[in-house]
Design an enzyme around this catalytic site. Sequence first.
Site, PDB file in Angstrom:
ATOM      1  CG  ASP A   1      -2.299  -0.899   0.844  1.00 14.27           C
ATOM      2  OD1 ASP A   1      -2.291  -1.203   0.492  1.00 14.27           O
ATOM      3  OD2 ASP A   1      -2.770  -1.429   1.899  1.00 14.27           O
TER       4      ASP A   1
ATOM      5  CD  GLU B   1      -0.448  -4.695 -10.270  1.00 13.51           C
ATOM      6  OE1 GLU B   1       0.230  -6.232 -10.900  1.00 13.51           O
ATOM      7  OE2 GLU B   1      -1.379  -4.709  -9.140  1.00 13.51           O
TER       8      GLU B   1
END
Length: 326
Positions: A214, A240
């Site tokens: 994260d 992502e």
Amino acid sequence: MALTSETGAPALLNFFELDDDADAVVTSHELSVTRSKLGDLLDLLPAGLLIHQEMGIVFANQEAARILGLGGDALIGRHFLDFVEDADTEAQRAAFLRCLKGRELVRSQDGVILAVDGRRTSAQVSMSPLPWDGLPVIYVLINDVTALKESEERLRQLSITDPLTGVFNRRHFFDVAEQELARARRYGRAISLLALDIDHFKRINDTHGHAVGDEALRLFADACRGILRSNDLLGRMGGEEFAILLPETDMAGARMVAERIRSRTAELAVASGTGDVSITVSIGVSSCRSGERSVDAMLSCADEALYLAKAAGRNRVIAAADALAL
């Protein structure tokens, strides 16, 4: 003509009319006390209340004084429009002026009240001209909706942004990108799109944990924001994967931006329990002039170039034109 009581204080409501007759049952003192009590009652209103003549304010309750940043007595004689920021629009200023001249009602107009100390208050303003003991006065009701507007803005931001990175979410990215593409089509301008994918992201999560993953996403988004212009669009497509729309940018310019992002990403270091973790990004670029394509078509083209960038070893930029030559 000011609305004043016999003691010189601003009159509130003249519930009683005094005759010169000696048998008048309500004395001047009693009337003054009644007016004072009524003023106390109006101070309990949760909204600001001004009583206004054409030339200025003759009464302000405590909430109005708080919003405008002056004590009630200091407001006497001031003009309400002095506190309305830019009167917001000429049409709104004209409506306020017409009401202050006793010609029409104003119902719940949104505006910004500018206090004497520079503080700005989002407000809904209602104005009503009413006769008062034969005198033309206007009641101005000011509801402070600052907290409501801030709450609405927070909800709006939550609806259009990705909560982890703060960039646009996929839906809003496409909404705004379609508008930009339509503008490019209308004016015959170049526009480009980048498809970006952080390399080996699953390995980062599996090896170092999701908290590190994260943080990598947040750092990457911040790095992109530091490079992009204010009118460029950055969105998270999921996981992502990110996309960037570059208005007024041809293929050569888009490749330069992509290379800057790729280079900056390679410099990032994400802290973990076992040391810093480096990340890289692969980027595909597509471009068109005059908006011939849809955003979907541009993203699909950029995705194909991105796939080739990953197949060629990752941490690189490949443009759609390059992909055709491979």
